[in-house]
Write a protein that holds these residues in place. Structure first.
Motif, PDB file in Angstrom:
ATOM      1  N   UNK A  12       0.905  -1.200  -0.150  1.00  0.00           N
ATOM      2  CA  UNK A  12      -0.063   0.042  -0.047  1.00  0.00           C
ATOM      3  C   UNK A  12       0.829   1.437  -0.016  1.00  0.00           C
ATOM      4  N   UNK A  13       1.783   1.352   0.705  1.00  0.00           N
ATOM      5  CA  UNK A  13       2.858   2.586   0.789  1.00  0.00           C
ATOM      6  C   UNK A  13       3.564   2.623  -0.370  1.00  0.00           C
ATOM      7  N   UNK A  14       3.782   1.592  -1.162  1.00  0.00           N
ATOM      8  CA  UNK A  14       4.839   1.878  -2.320  1.00  0.00           C
ATOM      9  C   UNK A  14       3.704   2.192  -3.412  1.00  0.00           C
ATOM     10  N   UNK A  15       2.565   1.697  -3.572  1.00  0.00           N
ATOM     11  CA  UNK A  15       1.703   2.294  -4.509  1.00  0.00           C
ATOM     12  C   UNK A  15       1.249   3.602  -4.540  1.00  0.00           C
ATOM     13  N   UNK A  16       1.261   4.079  -3.111  1.00  0.00           N
ATOM     14  CA  UNK A  16       0.869   5.487  -2.861  1.00  0.00           C
ATOM     15  C   UNK A  16       1.921   6.460  -3.404  1.00  0.00           C
ATOM     16  N   UNK A  17       3.221   5.941  -3.072  1.00  0.00           N
ATOM     17  CA  UNK A  17       4.456   6.461  -3.620  1.00  0.00           C
ATOM     18  C   UNK A  17       4.454   6.635  -5.118  1.00  0.00           C
ATOM     19  N   UNK A  18       4.196   5.404  -5.961  1.00  0.00           N
ATOM     20  CA  UNK A  18       4.044   5.461  -7.190  1.00  0.00           C
ATOM     21  C   UNK A  18       3.127   6.479  -7.857  1.00  0.00           C
ATOM     22  N   UNK A  19       1.853   6.412  -7.237  1.00  0.00           N
ATOM     23  CA  UNK A  19       0.889   7.406  -7.620  1.00  0.00           C
ATOM     24  C   UNK A  19       1.204   8.899  -7.292  1.00  0.00           C
ATOM     25  N   UNK A  20       2.060   9.089  -6.440  1.00  0.00           N
ATOM     26  CA  UNK A  20       2.543  10.507  -6.056  1.00  0.00           C
ATOM     27  C   UNK A  20       3.678  10.903  -7.360  1.00  0.00           C
ATOM     28  N   UNK A  21       3.864  10.251  -8.197  1.00  0.00           N
ATOM     29  CA  UNK A  21       4.764  10.530  -9.219  1.00  0.00           C
ATOM     30  C   UNK A  21       6.240   9.907  -8.962  1.00  0.00           C
ATOM     31  N   UNK A  22       6.612   9.133  -8.112  1.00  0.00           N
ATOM     32  CA  UNK A  22       7.869   8.252  -7.922  1.00  0.00           C
ATOM     33  C   UNK A  22       8.077   7.465  -8.998  1.00  0.00           C
ATOM     34  N   UNK A  23       8.961   7.171  -9.986  1.00  0.00           N
ATOM     35  CA  UNK A  23       9.152   6.328 -10.886  1.00  0.00           C
ATOM     36  C   UNK A  23      10.570   5.565 -10.606  1.00  0.00           C
ATOM     37  N   UNK A  56      18.331   3.634   1.597  1.00  0.00           N
ATOM     38  CA  UNK A  56      17.176   3.605   0.327  1.00  0.00           C
ATOM     39  C   UNK A  56      17.588   4.597  -0.808  1.00  0.00           C
ATOM     40  N   UNK A  57      17.061   3.992  -1.828  1.00  0.00           N
ATOM     41  CA  UNK A  57      17.529   5.014  -2.985  1.00  0.00           C
ATOM     42  C   UNK A  57      16.321   5.864  -3.071  1.00  0.00           C
ATOM     43  N   UNK A  58      16.494   7.191  -3.519  1.00  0.00           N
ATOM     44  CA  UNK A  58      15.620   8.331  -3.467  1.00  0.00           C
ATOM     45  C   UNK A  58      14.649   8.152  -4.599  1.00  0.00           C
ATOM     46  N   UNK A  96      19.825   9.371  -6.446  1.00  0.00           N
ATOM     47  CA  UNK A  96      19.768   9.210  -7.619  1.00  0.00           C
ATOM     48  C   UNK A  96      19.425   7.747  -7.881  1.00  0.00           C
ATOM     49  N   UNK A  97      19.342   6.878  -6.781  1.00  0.00           N
ATOM     50  CA  UNK A  97      19.427   5.491  -6.944  1.00  0.00           C
ATOM     51  C   UNK A  97      17.982   4.793  -6.834  1.00  0.00           C
ATOM     52  N   UNK A  98      17.810   3.577  -7.220  1.00  0.00           N
ATOM     53  CA  UNK A  98      16.690   2.802  -7.142  1.00  0.00           C
ATOM     54  C   UNK A  98      16.726   1.612  -6.122  1.00  0.00           C
ATOM     55  N   UNK A  99      15.830   0.587  -6.210  1.00  0.00           N
ATOM     56  CA  UNK A  99      15.798  -0.495  -5.184  1.00  0.00           C
ATOM     57  C   UNK A  99      17.161  -1.270  -5.023  1.00  0.00           C
ATOM     58  N   UNK A 154      27.607  -2.812  -8.131  1.00  0.00           N
ATOM     59  CA  UNK A 154      28.803  -1.787  -8.163  1.00  0.00           C
ATOM     60  C   UNK A 154      29.098  -1.346  -9.433  1.00  0.00           C
ATOM     61  N   UNK A 155      28.950  -2.577 -10.586  1.00  0.00           N
ATOM     62  CA  UNK A 155      29.153  -2.408 -11.872  1.00  0.00           C
ATOM     63  C   UNK A 155      28.405  -1.280 -12.634  1.00  0.00           C
ATOM     64  N   UNK A 156      27.353  -1.058 -12.103  1.00  0.00           N
ATOM     65  CA  UNK A 156      26.383  -0.074 -12.484  1.00  0.00           C
ATOM     66  C   UNK A 156      26.249   1.264 -12.010  1.00  0.00           C
ATOM     67  N   UNK A 157      26.639   1.546 -10.897  1.00  0.00           N
ATOM     68  CA  UNK A 157      26.530   2.987 -10.184  1.00  0.00           C
ATOM     69  C   UNK A 157      27.907   3.031  -9.180  1.00  0.00           C
ATOM     70  N   UNK A 158      28.789   3.909  -8.980  1.00  0.00           N
ATOM     71  CA  UNK A 158      29.756   4.064  -8.016  1.00  0.00           C
ATOM     72  C   UNK A 158      28.896   4.305  -6.916  1.00  0.00           C
ATOM     73  N   UNK A 159      27.709   4.770  -6.476  1.00  0.00           N
ATOM     74  CA  UNK A 159      27.234   4.988  -5.355  1.00  0.00           C
ATOM     75  C   UNK A 159      27.027   3.565  -4.721  1.00  0.00           C
ATOM     76  N   UNK A 160      26.952   2.558  -5.172  1.00  0.00           N
ATOM     77  CA  UNK A 160      26.667   1.001  -4.723  1.00  0.00           C
ATOM     78  C   UNK A 160      27.929   1.038  -3.929  1.00  0.00           C
ATOM     79  N   UNK A 161      29.124   1.285  -4.490  1.00  0.00           N
ATOM     80  CA  UNK A 161      30.513   1.316  -3.702  1.00  0.00           C
ATOM     81  C   UNK A 161      30.468   2.005  -2.650  1.00  0.00           C
ATOM     82  N   UNK A 162      30.184   3.246  -2.650  1.00  0.00           N
ATOM     83  CA  UNK A 162      29.996   4.165  -1.467  1.00  0.00           C
ATOM     84  C   UNK A 162      29.046   3.882  -0.504  1.00  0.00           C
ATOM     85  N   UNK A 163      27.957   3.410  -0.670  1.00  0.00           N
ATOM     86  CA  UNK A 163      27.052   3.191   0.190  1.00  0.00           C
ATOM     87  C   UNK A 163      27.396   1.781   1.019  1.00  0.00           C
ATOM     88  N   UNK A 164      27.859   0.916   0.405  1.00  0.00           N
ATOM     89  CA  UNK A 164      28.187  -0.418   0.855  1.00  0.00           C
ATOM     90  C   UNK A 164      29.369   0.052   1.951  1.00  0.00           C
TER      91      UNK A 164
END
Length: 310
Positions: free
Chosen positions: A193-204, A248-250, A279-282, A288-298
């Protein structure tokens, strides 16, 4: 990343949502793709576990570096910490194998081992099978001689929901809680329910279509009531709670879930730190091959873990 997850989850109104048979048929290919995108560091060793206990089975794998512990799995008598890892992916896909890279990147700097749980998945098994397996796995670790203070629980997505269920079970049964907890994009509300509300609010979200994922989750939750205490876990001030880091990803639709877990811990008197990566998703930390944020977050998660090591 989009091409990996969205076809299985479905895009509402355009791509059919996978049914039970299609889901089970596509699971091996999806798991292989995720494993390829989350490489396992060299020198990583695994030891499979499949043991019978009075309440059922404990399945999973020990993971450690071959250059540490003399090539052996972690020993409780050493007094060293371990991670108890609970993988995510909607209670329907993934396994300890898909998450080996992520778990190894969490543990290798400190030289500690991890036990990754292979819990039962839907649609073959239904709620609360995964939660029961999580509780059983934690109790098995205690029976092996590990103390609660030696255990750091970590998990992503549905694994974050399992972690909350574990805290509730430990409290009700008077068992020691883990020393600390690290959650990546944790699920709070399995009705979505929370996730669907997020999506309806414009989060893609680049990873998840919330409406389709809500229907898929019902392949596991079945007819479970939304107010079942193991669905939306309620933490209370009389509980002893581990200090927790949440990331979590914004851009993800489960951002509201992550914030709800954080608020729940604080309201119950626990200590929780939450970090949003704009800038990140779920569960971007897996890739880590797709985004440097993965390495920084880890790295930030490892810094947190370091503070609680025995």
């Amino acid at each position: 990343m989009r091409g990996t997850m969205r076809p299985m989850m479905g895009v509402a109104g355009r791509t059919p949502v996978a049914g039970p048979l299609l889901l089970q048929a596509s699971r091996p290919a999806l798991n292989a793709s995720l494993s390829a995108l989350s490489p396992v560091p060299p020198e990583t060793r695994t030891t499979p576990v499949r043991v019978s206990v009075p309440t059922g089975q404990v399945r999973g794998e020990w993971q450690h570096e071959s250059s540490r512990f003399g090539g052996e799995q972690p020993d409780p008598s050493s007094g060293r910490s371990i991670i108890y890892y609970l993988h995510g992916s909607g209670y329907l896909v993934c396994s300890p194998r898909t998450h080996r890279g992520m778990v190894a990147r969490l543990t290798r700097r400190a030289g500690i081992g991890a036990f990754s749980l292979d819990y039962r998945l839907g649609p073959r098994y239904r709620f609360p099978a995964g939660g029961d397996d999580t509780v059983r796995g934690y109790r098995w670790l205690l029976e092996q001689g590990f103390s609660g203070d030696q255990i750091i629980v970590a998990g992503d997505s549905a694994g974050g929901h399992l972690a909350q269920d574990l805290l509730l079970s430990n409290h009700l049964d008077g068992l020691p809680q883990p020393r600390a907890m690290v959650l990546f994009s944790p699920l709070y509300d399995p009705t979505f329910t929370l996730a669907c509300a997020q999506e309806r609010s414009g989060v893609h979200d680049p990873m998840i279509d919330a409406a389709a994922a809500a229907r898929l989750l019902r392949l596991y939750t079945g007819g479970a009531r939304a107010d079942d205490p193991r669905m939306r876990v309620r933490l209370t001030p009389d509980m002893t709670l581990p200090d927790t880091l949440i990331q979590y990803g914004g851009r993800e639709v489960m951002g509201a879930d992550a914030r709800a877990v954080h608020d729940s811990l604080l309201a119950a008197g626990g200590q929780s730190t939450i970090q949003a990566w704009p800038r990140q998703g779920h569960v971007f930390q897996m890739f880590p091959r797709l985004t440097p944020d993965a390495r920084e977050a880890t790295a930030a998660a490892r810094d947190f873990i370091d503070r609680y090591l025995c």
